[in-house]
Design an enzyme around this catalytic site. Sequence first.
Site, PDB file in Angstrom:
ATOM      1  CE1 TYR A 160      -3.855   2.311   0.388  1.00  0.00           C
ATOM      2  CE2 TYR A 160      -2.593   3.243   2.216  1.00  0.00           C
ATOM      3  CZ  TYR A 160      -3.668   3.308   1.327  1.00  0.00           C
ATOM      4  OH  TYR A 160      -4.519   4.387   1.363  1.00  0.00           O
ATOM      5  CE  LYS A 164      -3.564   5.034  -2.052  1.00  0.00           C
ATOM      6  NZ  LYS A 164      -4.588   5.495  -3.013  1.00  0.00           N
TER       7      LYS A 164
END
Length: 235
Positions: A160, A164
């Site tokens: 994750y 990002k």
Amino acid sequence: MTTTLITGANKGLGHETARRLIAAGHTVYIGSRDAERGRQAAERLGARMVRLDVTDDASVAAAAKAIEADGGLDVLVNNAGVEARAEGNVVIGAAEVTADIMREVFETNVFGVVRVTHAFLPLLRRSAAPVVVNVSSGLASLTRVTAAGTPTYAYPGVAYPASKTAVNMITVQFAKAFPQMRINAVEPGYTATDLNGNTGIQTVEQGAEIIVRMAQVGPAGPTGGYFDAEGTLPW
């Protein structure tokens, strides 16, 4: 009239962002990979619905064609996202993460952003005041993730935050390529949504604040930046 598309908007931060922008006078398209959930959300909010799966080229192309036929687009909010969690809502850490897990997360969070943005660029370039908001995360900040003793430092996941961080770079490069647009990345904060099993400490109303603000930025506003509700974040 400002026309806005929000991906992944049938629930969570996307849904709240849609509600707030409609209240501000936007015509909002709820982008949802599940057509029925999208339809229900659109009916609740007084929005329009378009079926849109950010991982599927044909779905994205069809959505772009439909919105073009309805008159075009001014604001794109790339909100759809996933996080890698195992059974029991446990974040998948460095010892367990695999290339397949990374690929799945990147397919939505990174490739999905590029896929959707690329498809809607022709429409955005026709707008008098085009805006793109990429929903990033505080976990994308290398500065924050390396600050020992902080909650960001303690986060064990790999897929994750890496996805990002990639979104932040995409934001910067697109902003440089299209200076007539306002293209920014935002950090909503640790918000209770299905993404994290509702473990977040903020409400969706609080989390949506910076998304809504940057979706309404004017032609003289910032571009190529990374912001939370308090201001600029370190890369």
